[in-house]
Design an enzyme around this catalytic site. Structure first.
Site, mmCIF file in Angstrom:
data_model
loop_
_atom_site.group_PDB
_atom_site.id
_atom_site.type_symbol
_atom_site.label_atom_id
_atom_site.label_comp_id
_atom_site.label_asym_id
_atom_site.label_seq_id
_atom_site.Cartn_x
_atom_site.Cartn_y
_atom_site.Cartn_z
ATOM 1 N N GLU A 1 -3.013 4.374 -11.002
ATOM 2 C CA GLU A 1 -4.287 5.099 -10.935
ATOM 3 C C GLU A 1 -4.263 6.305 -11.862
ATOM 4 O O GLU A 1 -3.203 6.904 -12.094
ATOM 5 C CB GLU A 1 -4.581 5.523 -9.490
ATOM 6 C CG GLU A 1 -3.578 6.505 -8.908
ATOM 7 C CD GLU A 1 -3.643 6.588 -7.378
ATOM 8 O OE1 GLU A 1 -3.589 5.533 -6.719
ATOM 9 O OE2 GLU A 1 -3.723 7.711 -6.853
ATOM 10 N N LYS B 1 0.162 12.671 -6.678
ATOM 11 C CA LYS B 1 -1.214 12.299 -6.337
ATOM 12 C C LYS B 1 -1.436 12.582 -4.850
ATOM 13 O O LYS B 1 -0.480 12.854 -4.110
ATOM 14 C CB LYS B 1 -1.480 10.820 -6.663
ATOM 15 C CG LYS B 1 -0.582 9.775 -6.024
ATOM 16 C CD LYS B 1 -0.768 9.499 -4.534
ATOM 17 C CE LYS B 1 -2.123 9.035 -4.102
ATOM 18 N NZ LYS B 1 -2.375 7.604 -4.216
ATOM 19 N N ARG C 1 -6.353 1.428 -12.281
ATOM 20 C CA ARG C 1 -7.309 1.870 -11.257
ATOM 21 C C ARG C 1 -7.915 3.180 -11.709
ATOM 22 O O ARG C 1 -7.197 4.125 -12.030
ATOM 23 C CB ARG C 1 -6.558 2.036 -9.943
ATOM 24 C CG ARG C 1 -7.202 2.969 -8.914
ATOM 25 C CD ARG C 1 -6.418 2.861 -7.623
ATOM 26 N NE ARG C 1 -6.677 3.921 -6.686
ATOM 27 C CZ ARG C 1 -6.113 4.002 -5.472
ATOM 28 N NH1 ARG C 1 -5.257 3.072 -5.084
ATOM 29 N NH2 ARG C 1 -6.384 4.999 -4.675
ATOM 30 N N ASP D 1 0.815 4.138 -7.290
ATOM 31 C CA ASP D 1 0.217 5.487 -7.368
ATOM 32 C C ASP D 1 -0.111 5.817 -8.827
ATOM 33 O O ASP D 1 -0.663 4.983 -9.523
ATOM 34 C CB ASP D 1 1.162 6.522 -6.739
ATOM 35 C CG ASP D 1 1.271 6.342 -5.227
ATOM 36 O OD1 ASP D 1 0.320 5.810 -4.619
ATOM 37 O OD2 ASP D 1 2.306 6.730 -4.653
ATOM 38 N N SER E 1 0.813 -1.220 0.000
ATOM 39 C CA SER E 1 0.000 0.000 0.000
ATOM 40 C C SER E 1 0.843 1.264 0.000
ATOM 41 O O SER E 1 1.757 1.421 0.814
ATOM 42 C CB SER E 1 -0.883 -0.014 1.255
ATOM 43 O OG SER E 1 -1.247 1.302 1.637
ATOM 44 N N GLY E 2 0.505 2.186 -0.888
ATOM 45 C CA GLY E 2 1.201 3.472 -0.911
ATOM 46 C C GLY E 2 0.987 4.244 0.380
ATOM 47 O O GLY E 2 1.933 4.819 0.944
ATOM 48 N N LEU E 3 -0.252 4.246 0.852
ATOM 49 C CA LEU E 3 -0.563 4.957 2.100
ATOM 50 C C LEU E 3 0.236 4.376 3.266
ATOM 51 O O LEU E 3 0.831 5.109 4.065
ATOM 52 C CB LEU E 3 -2.067 4.872 2.395
ATOM 53 C CG LEU E 3 -2.494 5.364 3.787
ATOM 54 C CD1 LEU E 3 -2.243 6.856 3.946
ATOM 55 C CD2 LEU E 3 -3.966 5.034 4.045
ATOM 56 N N ASN F 1 -3.791 10.973 -1.454
ATOM 57 C CA ASN F 1 -4.624 9.851 -1.037
ATOM 58 C C ASN F 1 -6.094 10.140 -1.317
ATOM 59 O O ASN F 1 -6.584 11.243 -1.085
ATOM 60 C CB ASN F 1 -4.409 9.566 0.456
ATOM 61 C CG ASN F 1 -5.202 8.352 0.910
ATOM 62 O OD1 ASN F 1 -6.345 8.455 1.349
ATOM 63 N ND2 ASN F 1 -4.607 7.182 0.789
ATOM 64 N N SER F 2 -6.785 9.104 -1.781
ATOM 65 C CA SER F 2 -8.170 9.253 -2.252
ATOM 66 C C SER F 2 -9.143 9.708 -1.169
ATOM 67 O O SER F 2 -10.243 10.157 -1.473
ATOM 68 C CB SER F 2 -8.658 7.924 -2.826
ATOM 69 O OG SER F 2 -7.766 7.446 -3.792
ATOM 70 N N HIS G 1 -12.308 2.322 -7.521
ATOM 71 C CA HIS G 1 -12.206 2.829 -6.153
ATOM 72 C C HIS G 1 -13.413 3.699 -5.819
ATOM 73 O O HIS G 1 -13.978 4.351 -6.699
ATOM 74 C CB HIS G 1 -10.907 3.617 -5.969
ATOM 75 C CG HIS G 1 -10.447 3.655 -4.541
ATOM 76 N ND1 HIS G 1 -10.970 2.857 -3.544
ATOM 77 C CD2 HIS G 1 -9.490 4.388 -3.923
ATOM 78 C CE1 HIS G 1 -10.358 3.110 -2.403
ATOM 79 N NE2 HIS G 1 -9.455 4.044 -2.595
ATOM 80 N N ASP H 1 0.820 10.461 2.056
ATOM 81 C CA ASP H 1 0.509 9.711 0.828
ATOM 82 C C ASP H 1 0.239 10.721 -0.284
ATOM 83 O O ASP H 1 -0.884 10.875 -0.746
ATOM 84 C CB ASP H 1 -0.701 8.799 1.073
ATOM 85 C CG ASP H 1 -0.973 7.872 -0.107
ATOM 86 O OD1 ASP H 1 -0.097 7.731 -0.983
ATOM 87 O OD2 ASP H 1 -2.078 7.305 -0.148
ATOM 88 N N ASP I 1 1.203 -0.899 -5.081
ATOM 89 C CA ASP I 1 0.482 0.345 -5.345
ATOM 90 C C ASP I 1 1.480 1.326 -5.970
ATOM 91 O O ASP I 1 2.318 1.895 -5.274
ATOM 92 C CB ASP I 1 -0.052 0.879 -3.999
ATOM 93 C CG ASP I 1 -0.808 2.175 -4.140
ATOM 94 O OD1 ASP I 1 -0.913 2.696 -5.276
ATOM 95 O OD2 ASP I 1 -1.301 2.673 -3.110
#
Ligand code: SPV
Ligand code: MG
Length: 294
Positions: free
Chosen positions: A114, A120, A158, A87, A46-48, A122-123, A189, A58, A85
């Protein structure tokens, strides 16, 4: 690279199997070893979580080479596939293909890109998530496909269309474009508190490619709904990192206030557990084979 090939074909199989697959988040070698020992068939780098463990936001604060180094340590201590991930690919097509190649060379089984720009965010942070141009992002996907050996690395596209506030139609047309560009699977997502929009997307997508979801916000939905919707893979995206944040905080506060570690001893892993995870027995055996007898 032989190792990468084997785990990557395992990831292909997980994505395409009719069973619902669960990938567990890991963010360093220790969390990767724990997830494997627990029985998960594959990992989500996971990137986060990697960013958090390095003390970064992130927001592409960690460099792509830092991510590669973390993933390499994860691959060194595990035998299960690692989906990384990636990103938004750390830049344009050129940065994306370079990162993918290095991840492949260091033992990753696939990369997820993504459709956002660089840097980027975090979503789940804020509400500004500008999407990349479809053609430009498709170029990033094609560049990765053309660079890492075909069938030896999985490429997941993604779409952040729903995160960015667009409708299902936009998400679908993007997913179809990414399928054309060579993606092996699509990650849809969502930041909604219910699974409605990903389930609706799944119905409209009709399984053109395997579908991956990340139920971080809609965690209450039972996974039976995903099996019924023929979703391929669920990513539990950040729960090892969040578990450690809570556990480390509690232990620190208790040791500080109790001025003793006697009380927390039953609540922490034994040293034997740590030695077992890191295979100290292998070192002892190797010493028997390689050190001169004294
Ligand atoms: C991650 O784990 O870094 C992800 C999933 O990309 S999310 O944080 O939900 O965007
Ligand atoms: Mg991420």
């Amino acid at each position: 690279q032989d190792f990468s090939t084997a785990t990557s074909s395992a990831l292909h199989q997980l994505l395409h199997s009719p069973e619902l697959t669960f990938l567990m988040e890991a963010h360093d070698a220790l969390s990767a070893a724990i997830a494997e020992e627990s029985g998960f068939p594959g990992l989500w780098a996971s990137g986060l979580s990697i960013a958090s463990s390095l003390g970064y936001r992130d927001a592409n604060e960690a460099s792509w080479t830092q991510v590669v180094e973390v993933v390499e340590r994860m691959a060194d201590v595990t035998h299960i596939p690692i989906l990384v991930d990636g990103d938004s690919g750390f830049g344009n097509f050129n940065n994306a293909r370079l990162a993918a190649l290095k991840l492949y060379q260091r033992g990753a089984s696939g990369i997820c890109l993504e459709d956002k720009g660089f840097p980027k965010l975090n979503s789940f942070v804020g509400d500004k998530h500008p999407l990349a141009d479809v053609k430009e992002f498709s170029g990033r996907l094609r560049a990765v496909k053309d660079t890492v050996p075909e069938h030896r690395f999985c490429l997941i596209a993604r779409t952040e269309a729903l995160i960015a506030g667009y409708d299902e139609q936009e998400a679908l047309s993007r997913a179809h474009a990414y399928a054309e560009a060579g993606a092996d699977a699509i990650l849809i997502h969502s930041r909604k508190g219910t699974a409605d929009e990903v389930l609706s997307f799944a119905r409209a997508w009709k399984n053109r490619l395997p579908l991956i979801i990340v139920p971080t916000k809609y965690y209450r939905t039972p996974v039976a709904a995903y099996r019924q919707a023929s979703i391929s893979t669920v990513i539990w995206a950040n729960h090892a990192m969040r578990a450690s944040v809570r556990a480390m905080g509690q232990v620190c506060r208790r040791i500080l206030s109790e001025e003793s570690v006697a009380g927390i001893e039953p609540d922490v892993a034994t040293l034997e557990e740590v030695f077992k995870l890191m295979r100290y027995d292998e070192l002892a055996n190797a010493e028997g084979r390689y050190l001169p007898e004294t």
